[in-house]
Design an enzyme around this catalytic site. Sequence first.
Site, PDB file in Angstrom:
ATOM      1  CD  GLN A   2      -2.967  -1.102   0.139  1.00  0.00           C
ATOM      2  OE1 GLN A   2      -3.109  -0.114  -0.574  1.00  0.00           O
ATOM      3  NE2 GLN A   2      -3.678  -2.205  -0.032  1.00  0.00           N
ATOM      4  CB  CYS A  10      -6.902  -9.863   3.754  1.00  0.00           C
ATOM      5  SG  CYS A  10      -7.673 -10.572   2.328  1.00  0.00           S
TER       6      CYS A  10
HETATM    7  N1  7TS Z   1      -0.299  -6.683   1.901  1.00  0.00           N
HETATM    8  C1  7TS Z   1      -1.105  -5.623   1.937  1.00  0.00           C
HETATM    9  C2  7TS Z   1      -0.822  -4.490   2.888  1.00  0.00           C
HETATM   10  C3  7TS Z   1      -2.195  -5.574   1.091  1.00  0.00           C
HETATM   11  O1  7TS Z   1      -3.004  -4.515   1.124  1.00  0.00           O
HETATM   12  C4  7TS Z   1      -2.445  -6.660   0.215  1.00  0.00           C
HETATM   13  C5  7TS Z   1      -3.649  -6.716  -0.666  1.00  0.00           C
HETATM   14  C6  7TS Z   1      -1.540  -7.724   0.195  1.00  0.00           C
HETATM   15  C7  7TS Z   1      -0.475  -7.712   1.065  1.00  0.00           C
HETATM   16  C8  7TS Z   1      -1.675  -8.868  -0.747  1.00  0.00           C
HETATM   17  O2  7TS Z   1      -1.410  -8.468  -2.054  1.00  0.00           O
HETATM   18  P1  7TS Z   1      -1.530  -9.482  -3.263  1.00  0.00           P
HETATM   19  O3  7TS Z   1      -1.300  -8.641  -4.466  1.00  0.00           O
HETATM   20  O4  7TS Z   1      -0.524 -10.543  -3.089  1.00  0.00           O
HETATM   21  O5  7TS Z   1      -2.928 -10.019  -3.181  1.00  0.00           O
HETATM   22  N2  7TS Z   1      -4.750  -6.007  -0.142  1.00  0.00           N
HETATM   23  C9  7TS Z   1      -6.020  -6.127  -0.515  1.00  0.00           C
HETATM   24  C10 7TS Z   1      -7.017  -5.362   0.060  1.00  0.00           C
HETATM   25  O6  7TS Z   1      -6.841  -4.528   0.937  1.00  0.00           O
HETATM   26  N3  7TS Z   1      -8.182  -5.696  -0.505  1.00  0.00           N
HETATM   27  O7  7TS Z   1      -7.970  -6.651  -1.422  1.00  0.00           O
HETATM   28  C11 7TS Z   1      -6.623  -6.929  -1.433  1.00  0.00           C
END
Ligand code: 7TS
Length: 428
Positions: free
Chosen positions: A212, A375
């Site tokens: 983020q 999550c």
């Molecule tokens: N870490 C953070 C802080 C995140 O916001 C997310 C995804 C992930 C890890 C995982 O990322 P990915 O690309 O491997 O899936 N966050 C979110 C969310 O806040 N709503 O849907 C996905």
Amino acid sequence: MNSATLDQSALLPESLRNDFPILSNDVLTGHPLIFLDNAASTQRPTQVIDAISNVYEHDYANVHRGIHTLSERSTELYEEAREKVRSLLNAEHAHEVIFTPGTTASINLVARSWGGANLQPGDEILTTVMEHHSNLVPWQQIAAQTGAVLRHIPLTEDGRLDIEQFAKLLTNRTKLVAVASISNTLGTINPIDEITAQAHDTGALVLVDAAQSVPHLPTDVRNSDVDFLAFSGHKMLGPSGVGILYGKESLLDAMPPFLGGGSMINEVRLDSFTPAALPAKFEAGTPPIVPAIAMSAAIDYLNAIGLDAIHRHEQYLTQLAYDALSNIDGLTILGPAPEHRTGLVSFSFEKIHAHEFAQVLNDQFGVAVRAGHHCTQPLHALLGISASTRASFYLYNQPADVDRLLEGIAAVQTMFAPRGRRRKKRSE
Ligand code: 7TS
């Protein structure tokens, strides 16, 4: 600062929206789409969409395999993208940038490879109660496997990391601190530089879940001296299916390969192998070729606007939304005041479930928000709620999007108000 004193010059031009074809779709309702679910995944500008089709039309073949022209071209573009990511992060070497399927995969790589090789029974991994499941579950898994112990930095009353408690939890047993730079639920900006300096003082490594933050503000891994950093392309205008793991050369070099297969080897015998050098060692099999190449276009787009400018724009929208939401009866904002957060505002209602709320916003106002636990179930449990609604911003959002969200909230509140109150309102 409050919204009355906001500086309009912080806003990016509304015309940016025109670069994003999906934003001019009437997705469901005949209303223009108000996309406020950017923390889950962003949309893509034409420049990125074109980059994807260009590769398939002109340059596509598998990378690092052939000597034919197309393979050379795709390999060159793939490695150019790695260099672009290096520059975005100000990493020292391009081979410290590993292409993975996403943040989750990047963190799992470190947990399995570094954790599997280095953690002993009684060692401690320090994470936080505000982490995304992606920065919790892999550590739970590797802790169970190695006998290491997982500890969690608690929060202050207002939803920031409790740095005093962090200092107490950090001991010579701590081998790694795994922390998000920005919480995907609270929006809290964590003091990564301070955390890293303290962790290094006691000999612990630092992994930053930057899913983020890399898309929203400048990142400098050399300046902040973090050891590992993970993020995803799809949260920063890039394609889904590609993410990045940054790691310091000396650490990545010493780590065993994670996945075994093609590309990650130097030599294979029937009963053994020697691993390839970085970065190939951690890129087993055919990598996400086209998504990685299209990351170049996403990074070019972000750089042309400037991550500082993007950050200021989002601060503006966050402040605006925060102030307006603070004045709504029965609504609780999760997380700290605007000066400690960025990019998003999550909230809960006393009497309306987040899912019902998001459904009406979508169906009747064309406003896409996320409802649920995002999550971060342990964080929601700690806050005593099972779900929240989250509005998250990006460079193409404007104050009018916040207005539309507020209009929707007012309408939902009326809709769900107790019957007596509704009738009274009508007769007023
Ligand atoms: N870490 C953070 C802080 C995140 O916001 C997310 C995804 C992930 C890890 C995982 O990322 P990915 O690309 O491997 O899936 N966050 C979110 C969310 O806040 N709503 O849907 C996905």
